[in-house]
Design an enzyme around this catalytic site. Structure first.
Site, PDB file in Angstrom:
ATOM      1  N   GLU A   5      39.054  52.878  55.803  1.00  0.00           N
ATOM      2  CA  GLU A   5      39.454  51.810  55.092  1.00  0.00           C
ATOM      3  C   GLU A   5      40.960  51.368  55.467  1.00  0.00           C
ATOM      4  O   GLU A   5      41.311  51.772  55.968  1.00  0.00           O
ATOM      5  CB  GLU A   5      39.567  51.937  53.490  1.00  0.00           C
ATOM      6  N   LYS A  16      44.210  42.389  49.129  1.00  0.00           N
ATOM      7  CA  LYS A  16      43.521  43.604  48.974  1.00  0.00           C
ATOM      8  C   LYS A  16      42.277  43.149  48.398  1.00  0.00           C
ATOM      9  O   LYS A  16      41.840  42.533  47.532  1.00  0.00           O
ATOM     10  CB  LYS A  16      44.316  44.112  47.735  1.00  0.00           C
ATOM     11  N   ALA A  51      35.598  48.734  41.068  1.00  0.00           N
ATOM     12  CA  ALA A  51      34.384  48.273  41.494  1.00  0.00           C
ATOM     13  C   ALA A  51      33.919  49.442  42.664  1.00  0.00           C
ATOM     14  O   ALA A  51      32.608  49.250  43.185  1.00  0.00           O
ATOM     15  CB  ALA A  51      34.607  46.967  41.953  1.00  0.00           C
ATOM     16  N   ASP A  52      34.985  50.172  42.918  1.00  0.00           N
ATOM     17  CA  ASP A  52      34.518  51.290  43.785  1.00  0.00           C
ATOM     18  C   ASP A  52      33.322  51.908  43.422  1.00  0.00           C
ATOM     19  O   ASP A  52      32.045  52.313  43.867  1.00  0.00           O
ATOM     20  CB  ASP A  52      35.601  52.484  44.013  1.00  0.00           C
ATOM     21  N   LYS A  78      42.539  60.825  42.322  1.00  0.00           N
ATOM     22  CA  LYS A  78      44.078  60.764  41.927  1.00  0.00           C
ATOM     23  C   LYS A  78      44.103  60.796  40.356  1.00  0.00           C
ATOM     24  O   LYS A  78      43.357  60.179  39.771  1.00  0.00           O
ATOM     25  CB  LYS A  78      44.891  59.810  42.690  1.00  0.00           C
TER      26      LYS A  78
HETATM   27  N1  PSU Z   1      43.458  55.502  45.326  1.00  0.00           N
HETATM   28  C1  PSU Z   1      44.284  56.221  46.117  1.00  0.00           C
HETATM   29  N2  PSU Z   1      44.744  55.533  47.265  1.00  0.00           N
HETATM   30  C2  PSU Z   1      44.352  54.409  47.519  1.00  0.00           C
HETATM   31  C3  PSU Z   1      43.257  53.667  46.597  1.00  0.00           C
HETATM   32  C4  PSU Z   1      42.949  54.406  45.551  1.00  0.00           C
HETATM   33  O1  PSU Z   1      44.506  57.477  45.925  1.00  0.00           O
HETATM   34  O2  PSU Z   1      44.522  53.863  48.756  1.00  0.00           O
HETATM   35  C5  PSU Z   1      42.843  52.431  47.219  1.00  0.00           C
HETATM   36  C6  PSU Z   1      41.496  52.239  47.767  1.00  0.00           C
HETATM   37  O3  PSU Z   1      41.467  51.292  48.634  1.00  0.00           O
HETATM   38  C7  PSU Z   1      40.586  52.146  46.548  1.00  0.00           C
HETATM   39  C8  PSU Z   1      41.306  51.127  45.832  1.00  0.00           C
HETATM   40  O4  PSU Z   1      39.364  51.490  47.005  1.00  0.00           O
HETATM   41  O5  PSU Z   1      42.667  51.604  45.940  1.00  0.00           O
HETATM   42  C9  PSU Z   1      40.922  50.955  44.375  1.00  0.00           C
HETATM   43  O6  PSU Z   1      41.392  49.990  43.845  1.00  0.00           O
HETATM   44  P1  PSU Z   1      41.247  49.325  42.405  1.00  0.00           P
HETATM   45  O7  PSU Z   1      41.302  50.691  41.347  1.00  0.00           O
HETATM   46  O8  PSU Z   1      41.970  48.231  42.138  1.00  0.00           O
HETATM   47  O9  PSU Z   1      39.532  49.315  42.475  1.00  0.00           O
END
Ligand code: PSU
Ligand code: MN
Length: 309
Positions: free
Chosen positions: A25, A90, A145-146, A163
């Protein structure tokens, strides 16, 4: 071929010949780490994939095209966008049609990367940490949304767990609801990115890349769509004590609240805050665990390619 895709010739050759390919990614480059370490890491991660027998394909949106496999210059471009530059979006799933139809530039999250990987025919994807259910999601409804994308797109993901900026317990519950197998490589406990521990048992454990490849193959042959989440613990020598990280995480969460950070800005804000306040140590751990994920992901991709062929 899908007209939205630009596949790097080396990646295309590998896919045509059934060789192992690993998707990577780009949000982690532009929004997850500071420059120039982010670019150095992106290059080192691609090398780790190669050293373990697979072809790397870092994914990002460039001038409205989904690029699968980036040049060094393109990696540098996304690396320089680190921090406040808004030239690079993003991009999660909901942003894809806008960024593509407006010919913009976007770093792709886990959700968008796996969807583009799937369009290209790539089956294994390596990242650092996935998005999930945030702490206090019962109030904010902030669920990445992941997770929903992981339920529908058949690309296996290798990460270092989740995390602890997130609610790990709720994230595991949500993964169960979505029917996503979660397997930890080589230990019983689910890891929490910086730490090999999380306090939560892993739903599944496997100890070899071969067995993981068989799990992936079986899931999809059964017609069960969606990912398999492979949690690969950070190497012990780079591990950071979970209680030590918790102090920084709580400060980051408080700062986000004070500044009224919401929506897509929450995760990048927390990541940047923690990176800024823990300096060297967390960055070193971050780099080490991603390289290790790349090694394990490449091994899984090689095994999966041999099951398929
Ligand atoms: N968590 C991490 N490192 C990251 C991300 C999440 O520890 O780099 C990034 C990834 O690209 C993940 C995104 O898909 O943040 C998720 O963002 P959101 O919570 O806005 O869906
Ligand atoms: Mn969110």
């Amino acid at each position: 071929m899908n007209s939205f895709l630009t596949i790097h010739p080396e990646v295309n050759e590998a896919l045509t010949n059934g060789k192992a390919v690993v998707a990577l990614e780009s949000t982690i480059i532009s929004h997850g780490m500071p420059y120039p370490k982010n670019v150095e890491t992106a290059i080192a991660v691609e090398q780790a994939v190669r050293d373990n027998g697979a072809i790397p394909a870092t994914i990002a949106i460039f001038n409205g095209k989904c690029h699968v496999g980036l040049t060094k210059e393109q990696l540098e471009y996304f690396g320089l966008a680190s921090g406040e530059t808004k030239d690079v979006w993003k991009v999660s799933l909901r942003d894809m049609p806008y960024v593509i139809s407006q010919n913009l530039y976007g770093a792709t999250t886990v959700a968008a990367t796996m969807r583009i990987a799937s369009m290209a025919g790539i089956k294994v994807f390596v990242t650092g940490g996935i998005g999930g259910v945030h702490r206090e999601a019962e109030k904010t409804m902030d669920i990445s949304a992941d997770l929903t994308e992981m339920a529908q797109t058949s690309v296996a993901i290798v990460s270092a767990g989740v995390k602890s900026i997130l609610d790990i317990g709720l994230t595991l519950e949500y993964l169960e609801t979505l029917g996503i197998p979660v397997v930890t490589y080589g230990q019983d406990e689910f890891p929490s990115f910086y730490s090999r521990k999380s306090g939560f048992a892993s739903p599944l454990r496997l100890d070899t890349a071969k067995e993981i490849a068989a799990l992936i193959d079986t899931k999809w042959k059964l017609g069960l769509n969606g990912t398999i989440l492979i949690a690969n613990p950070v190497p012990a020598e780079y591990e950071i004590n979970a209680a030590e990280m918790e102090v920084h995480i709580l400060q980051a969460l408080n700062a986000a609240k004070e500044k009224n950070i919401t929506g897509k800005n929450v995760t990048p804000f927390l990541l940047q805050y923690i990176a800024g306040h823990t300096k060297g140590e967390s960055l070193e751990a971050n780099i080490a665990l991603i390289k290790h994920n790349a090694k394990v992901g490449a091994e899984i991709a090689v095994n999966y390619a041999s099951v398929k062929n």
